[in-house]
Motif scaffolding. Sequence first.
Motif, short mmCIF file in Angstrom:
data_model
loop_
_atom_site.label_atom_id
_atom_site.label_comp_id
_atom_site.label_asym_id
_atom_site.label_seq_id
_atom_site.Cartn_x
_atom_site.Cartn_y
_atom_site.Cartn_z
N THR A 246 0.84 -1.20 0.00
CA THR A 246 0.00 0.00 0.00
C THR A 246 0.87 1.25 0.00
O THR A 246 2.02 1.22 0.47
N ARG A 247 0.31 2.34 -0.53
CA ARG A 247 1.02 3.61 -0.53
C ARG A 247 0.02 4.76 -0.59
O ARG A 247 -1.19 4.52 -0.66
N ASP A 248 0.53 6.00 -0.55
CA ASP A 248 -0.31 7.21 -0.59
C ASP A 248 -1.41 7.12 0.46
O ASP A 248 -2.60 7.12 0.15
N LEU A 249 -0.99 7.08 1.73
CA LEU A 249 -1.92 6.87 2.83
C LEU A 249 -2.57 8.18 3.27
O LEU A 249 -1.92 9.22 3.32
N THR A 250 -3.84 8.10 3.64
CA THR A 250 -4.52 9.18 4.33
C THR A 250 -5.18 8.57 5.56
O THR A 250 -5.99 7.64 5.43
N LEU A 251 -4.81 9.05 6.75
CA LEU A 251 -5.32 8.51 8.01
C LEU A 251 -6.15 9.59 8.69
O LEU A 251 -5.62 10.62 9.13
N ASP A 252 -7.45 9.36 8.77
CA ASP A 252 -8.39 10.37 9.26
C ASP A 252 -8.90 9.98 10.64
O ASP A 252 -9.63 8.99 10.79
N TYR A 253 -8.49 10.77 11.65
CA TYR A 253 -8.89 10.51 13.04
C TYR A 253 -10.00 11.43 13.50
O TYR A 253 -10.28 11.53 14.69
N GLY A 254 -10.64 12.12 12.58
CA GLY A 254 -11.74 13.01 12.95
C GLY A 254 -11.28 14.44 13.15
O GLY A 254 -11.51 15.31 12.29
N ASP A 255 -10.60 14.71 14.26
CA ASP A 255 -10.12 16.06 14.54
C ASP A 255 -8.86 16.41 13.76
O ASP A 255 -8.49 17.58 13.66
N PHE A 256 -8.18 15.40 13.24
CA PHE A 256 -6.98 15.66 12.44
C PHE A 256 -6.80 14.55 11.42
O PHE A 256 -7.29 13.43 11.59
N ILE A 257 -6.08 14.88 10.34
CA ILE A 257 -5.85 13.94 9.24
C ILE A 257 -4.36 13.93 8.92
O ILE A 257 -3.74 14.99 8.79
N LEU A 258 -3.79 12.74 8.81
CA LEU A 258 -2.38 12.58 8.47
C LEU A 258 -2.25 12.05 7.05
O LEU A 258 -3.10 11.31 6.55
N SER A 259 -1.14 12.42 6.40
CA SER A 259 -0.82 11.94 5.07
C SER A 259 0.50 11.20 5.12
O SER A 259 1.48 11.69 5.70
#
Length: 276
Positions: A246-259
């Motif tokens: 996998t690659r090009d990750l987007t991790l969405d925790y609600g109050d903040f989002i990581l790339s």
Amino acid sequence: MFRSRMALVATATLASSMGLGPVQAAGVIGLAPHRAIYDVVLKEASDRSGIESVRGRMVYEFNGSTCKGYNTQFRFVTRIDVGDGVRVTDQRSSTFEDVAGGKFRFDNKSFTDDQLDKDVTGAASDTDGKVKIELTGPDKRAVELADSRFPAEHMLEVIALARKGQRVFESRIFDGSEDGDQTFLTTTVVGAAQKATGADPEVKAVAPLAGADYWPVSIAYFDEKAKGDQLPIYSQSFKLYDNGVTRDLTLDYGDFILSGKLTKLELLGKTDGDCK
């Protein structure tokens, strides 16, 4: 593959060396042993989060085979600027999964500023239509949950359904995250197969898979104990190759989002290469 992984996790050009056909083809599915490194930054954050910036690195190492089981080693270190100071988090996970035998072991640790916050260890098995969990740390206790997929099993399911062209499906998963005593309902959305272009910022890192198709995938995780309509407690999106990279990750925790961007990929052997 990155929930316990923060979270949770192909390819035409590897067909000759790894026994895989094109994304569209049917046939045996296997997950490639590999080591992937991702640089992670803050994509966006709400005022409520109090987060001003995030920089981190995620290292994911995956080994094994369908016949002998899969081992994963995961580490995710972040430096989080909250305005009045910097907090360093360190998440570590070690798992073993026997897909055929329906067994899963996990050891998850998290640290903040070098202080241990959580240490959860245990084993789970798929027995009589239930997931039976024996937690060994921090306390010894037994838990029985509804029938669920373990992480590698879920990834194989996603790839199998994506190959068939199924675009939306639901699963219940258990990955040993949080306190190791709950499952999550997931909704997975899979886009049409695509190829990387020269303008893709990860094209150099993904050179071992050059020319291979990938699927854009999004997975939302829901608390199955919540009632009524609900928002996901967490979601992730990524580009998935049909060997599990996998690659090009987007991790969405609600109050903040990581790339997360893939910076290095090493293939560690042939898919199911240790099967006899």
